[in-house]
Design a protein around this motif. Structure first.
Motif, short mmCIF file in Angstrom:
data_model
loop_
_atom_site.label_atom_id
_atom_site.label_comp_id
_atom_site.label_asym_id
_atom_site.label_seq_id
_atom_site.Cartn_x
_atom_site.Cartn_y
_atom_site.Cartn_z
N LYS A 1 39.70 39.23 37.80
CA LYS A 1 40.58 39.96 38.71
C LYS A 1 40.30 41.46 38.68
O LYS A 1 40.27 42.13 39.73
CB LYS A 1 42.04 39.68 38.35
CG LYS A 1 42.45 38.22 38.54
CD LYS A 1 43.90 38.00 38.11
CE LYS A 1 44.28 36.53 38.26
NZ LYS A 1 45.68 36.29 37.85
N ALA A 2 40.10 42.00 37.48
CA ALA A 2 39.86 43.43 37.35
C ALA A 2 38.49 43.82 37.90
O ALA A 2 38.35 44.82 38.63
CB ALA A 2 39.99 43.86 35.89
N LEU A 3 37.47 43.03 37.54
CA LEU A 3 36.12 43.37 37.98
C LEU A 3 35.99 43.27 39.49
O LEU A 3 35.30 44.09 40.12
CB LEU A 3 35.10 42.45 37.30
CG LEU A 3 33.63 42.73 37.64
CD1 LEU A 3 33.22 44.13 37.16
CD2 LEU A 3 32.73 41.67 37.02
N ALA A 4 36.64 42.29 40.09
CA ALA A 4 36.57 42.14 41.55
C ALA A 4 37.07 43.40 42.24
O ALA A 4 36.47 43.85 43.24
CB ALA A 4 37.39 40.93 41.99
N LYS A 5 38.15 43.97 41.75
CA LYS A 5 38.68 45.20 42.35
C LYS A 5 37.69 46.36 42.19
O LYS A 5 37.59 47.23 43.06
CB LYS A 5 40.02 45.56 41.69
CG LYS A 5 41.13 44.56 41.99
CD LYS A 5 42.41 44.93 41.26
CE LYS A 5 43.51 43.92 41.55
NZ LYS A 5 44.77 44.23 40.83
N GLU A 6 36.98 46.36 41.09
CA GLU A 6 36.06 47.45 40.80
C GLU A 6 34.79 47.40 41.65
O GLU A 6 34.26 48.44 42.07
CB GLU A 6 35.70 47.44 39.32
CG GLU A 6 34.85 48.61 38.85
CD GLU A 6 34.82 48.72 37.34
OE1 GLU A 6 35.90 48.91 36.74
OE2 GLU A 6 33.72 48.60 36.75
#
Length: 238
Positions: free
Chosen positions: A158-163
């Motif tokens: 979830k975090a990497l996708a936003k980044e």
């Protein structure tokens, strides 16, 4: 030709993902830890000229470098599939086993992604699929550490996708339930039958069903799906 790296390609789910991607025309880097025969069989089937095998132990710190140093092409698709379960009380785990599980399921996937991201960002395209677990979503008694690291992977997705979404990169996770792989060998026939009674669809999942979902997620048909953890468990946990 596009190139994909699949960790844990010698296992049930990994083999099916490799088979699906070979049919799509990918050049494949097939990682394994111990089961070299399984990889050799795949290479015989797919052709040695478009597949490469990489041996590495991702539960050790040297494993990531062992993989990165053997990849000769830019990676377009990264499938993070390596894993091992531990069934037992948390208090029965040795400290070294805890370290190994965290390295295998969290540290190594993160560092592998870190290594291959720059090229994806430069090209403004890339697909990353993480094989998590139902227990990373809901947690399981007697699999506390396994649940913990898989839950960490879900948050990583979830975090990497936003980044990296602004760079045209899709990152998604797949959380399988009970699938007919070697991880189920710890249960006898009666235990499997009892488990199937708890699953609304009345059966275990098949590795190829997980592979079908992964193949969809890395395709252009799923171009607007990003940062998601998709359960595949026969309505066991919804």
């Amino acid at each position: 030709m596009k190139y994909a790296l699949i960790t844990g390609a010698s296992g049930g789910i990994g083999r099916e993902i490799a088979t699906a991607l070979a049919k799509e025309g990918y050049g494949l880097y097939l990682h394994y830890h111990k089961n070299e025969d399984s990889i050799d069989q795949l290479r015989e089937e797919f052709g040695h000229s478009t597949t490469w095998k990489i041996q590495a132990d991702l539960s050790h710190k040297s494993g990531v470098a062992d993989i990165v140093n053997q990849v000769l092409h830019p990676i377009d698709v990264l499938i993070l599939n390596s894993g091992a379960s531990f069934f037992g009380l948390l208090t029965d785990m040795t400290d070294s086993k805890v370290d190994e599980m965290i390295q295998l399921h969290l540290t190594s996937p993160l560092l592998l992604t870190k290594a291959f991201l720059p090229t994806m960002i430069q090209k403004k395209t890339g697909k990353i699929a993480v094989i998590s677990s139902i227990w990373g979503v809901t947690g399981a008694s007697c699999e506390v550490l396994y649940s913990t690291v898989k839950g960490g992977l879900n948050t990583f997705v979830k975090a990497l996708a936003k980044e990296v979404a602004p760079s045209g990169i899709n990152v998604n996770g797949v959380a399988p339930g009970a699938i007919t792989t070697s991880m189920m060998s710890q249960f006898d026939k009666d235990e499997i039958a009892s488990l199937c009674e708890d699953i609304p669809m009345g059966r275990l999942g098949k590795p190829e069903e997980v592979a079908d979902l992964v193949t969809f997620l890395i395709s252009e048909k799923a171009s607007y799906i990003n940062g998601q953890i998709i359960n595949i468990n026969g309505a066991w946990y919804c």
